[in-house]
Design an enzyme around this catalytic site. Structure first.
Site, short mmCIF file in Angstrom:
data_model
loop_
_atom_site.label_atom_id
_atom_site.label_comp_id
_atom_site.label_asym_id
_atom_site.label_seq_id
_atom_site.Cartn_x
_atom_site.Cartn_y
_atom_site.Cartn_z
N LYS A 99 -11.31 -3.40 -2.60
CA LYS A 99 -12.34 -2.37 -2.76
C LYS A 99 -11.79 -0.97 -2.84
O LYS A 99 -12.44 -0.09 -3.39
CB LYS A 99 -13.41 -2.52 -1.67
CG LYS A 99 -13.02 -2.10 -0.27
CD LYS A 99 -14.22 -2.24 0.64
CE LYS A 99 -13.86 -2.97 1.92
NZ LYS A 99 -12.71 -2.38 2.65
N LYS A 122 -5.24 -9.72 -6.12
CA LYS A 122 -6.49 -9.85 -5.35
C LYS A 122 -7.47 -8.74 -5.71
O LYS A 122 -7.07 -7.61 -5.97
CB LYS A 122 -6.17 -9.84 -3.84
CG LYS A 122 -6.57 -8.59 -3.06
CD LYS A 122 -6.45 -8.80 -1.56
CE LYS A 122 -6.73 -7.49 -0.81
NZ LYS A 122 -8.11 -7.03 -0.85
N LYS A 169 0.82 -1.21 0.00
CA LYS A 169 0.00 0.00 0.00
C LYS A 169 0.86 1.26 0.00
O LYS A 169 0.49 2.25 -0.61
CB LYS A 169 -0.97 0.00 1.19
CG LYS A 169 -2.09 -1.03 1.02
CD LYS A 169 -3.29 -0.78 1.93
CE LYS A 169 -4.42 -1.73 1.55
NZ LYS A 169 -5.64 -1.57 2.34
#
Ligand code: ATP
Ligand code: MG
Length: 333
Positions: free
Chosen positions: A199, A196, A112
């Protein structure tokens, strides 16, 4: 009854299918056998600098989707993390037991923060797994149903629990067990089936947003990337796209992947995708309607969260006080 805790971040208007099949489905089942606590973890969502009004709306929408998916607030606790300040308090305590290098090894942080760059990242993103450990340990949790992507964070929660027990005596905290259901532990992006589905990093054509317009859901499935060749078979290495579609199909329809493969023998990828689009749309329609009903009655939703916060606090406060005492903090007069 053993206790289960799990949570989702309010980082989008809609959950994606991986959240639903990898987590929510199992949350609902575990309610029958466990004392269940499910949170909307809004403090975690602050790590991605959300717009304040958007965050508030998404917090309600996320709770609405738990309820629409079958979480029963009369049995299970449904609450919002920031309503129970003990989460942040325990996270501080746990941070003093977490090695710097240990935290630095978390792959989600690396992924991230790589996306936003070093100057865009923040300390909250780095200490995220410590807050997650607090979420879990605060409730003397036995079982944590999550997707595969959370395995490493769960391992850290376990290490922290064991460390506290070693230092302050067995039974200081419960060591949680992950509940990761192999078949649905990782749902992949439809366009990049080795990545993956997620959202917050939404790829418009690769993500199935469960509250999206059914036409768009169907379109995304019909245009999912498949693999070279033309045989419908389950093979994660050689056929990640088709394998992902079979996984989703099986999870929703109940037939095993093997049964589906037998059924589609000699058929084309297009058949599979078009049937799956119908199956997913049919599955999501009642969910969508139920979620909308909750979203359109924010007062009713807020009272679920208020009740949940009170019940969560009743468990969390004594745990925190017990741990404050163990580490040597002076109890207030
Ligand atoms: P974000 O991009 O904001 O991190 P996310 O889609 O990863 O969003 P989270 O709120 O972080 O969602 O995770 C909620 C739950 O859904 C966790 O238990 C996580 O393991 C699970 N989960 C997330 N993505 C998938 C996936 N692709 N397949 C299976 N489970 C998933
Ligand atoms: Mg995530």
């Amino acid at each position: 009854k053993p206790r289960v805790f799990s949570a989702m971040q309010p980082t989008s208007d809609s959950l994606q299918l991986g959240n639903y099949l990898g987590a929510l489905v199992h949350w609902v089942k575990l309610q029958d056998t466990h004392d269940a606590i499910y949170g909307v973890v809004d403090l975690h969502a602050l790590t991605v600098a959300p717009d304040p009004a958007v965050l508030r709306a998404r917090t309600r929408r996320t709770a609405a989707q738990f309820l629409a998916g079958g979480v029963d607030p009369t049995r299970s606790i449904v609450f919002c993390q920031s309503h129970v300040p003990e989460h942040a308090e325990l996270a501080w305590l746990l941070s003093t037991f977490t090695g710097f290098g240990e935290a630095g090894r978390m792959t989600q942080f690396k992924d991230k923060s790589a996306k936003v760059g070093e100057s865009g990242t923040n300390v909250g993103l780095f200490t995220y797994p410590v807050l997650m450990a607090a979420d879990i340990l605060l409730y003397d949790t036995n079982v944590v149903p999550v997707g595969e992507d959370q395995r490493q964070h769960l391992e850290l929660s376990r290490d922290l629990a064991q460390r506290l027990n070693a230092r302050f005596g067995e039974g200081t905290v419960v060591v949680p067990e992950p509940h990761i259901v192999k078949e649905t532990a990782k749902i992949y992006d439809l366009q990049e089936p080795t990545k993956k589905m997620s959202k917050s990093a939404v790829s418009p054509k690769g993500t199935i947003e469960v509250l999206d317009d059914p036409k768009k859901v169907a379109k995304n499935i019909r245009s999912a990337v498949t693999d070279t060749g033309d045989v419908i078979a389950f093979d994660r290495e050689a056929k990640p796209g088709v394998s992902n579609l079979l996984t989703i199909y099986s999870a929703i329809d109940g037939r095993s992947v093997d049964q589906l493969v037998a059924e589609y023998e000699g058929k084309m990828y297009g058949h599979l995708k078009s049937d799956l689009a119908d199956v997913v749309v049919e599955f999501l329609t009642p969910f969508h309607d139920a979620a909308m009903e909750w979203i359109e009655s924010p007062d009713r939703l807020d009272s679920v969260l208020e009740d949940g916060a009170a019940r969560a606090t009743a468990i969390a406060r004594p745990t925190l006080e017990r741990l404050y005492d163990k580490v040597g903090l002076l109890a207030p007069m």
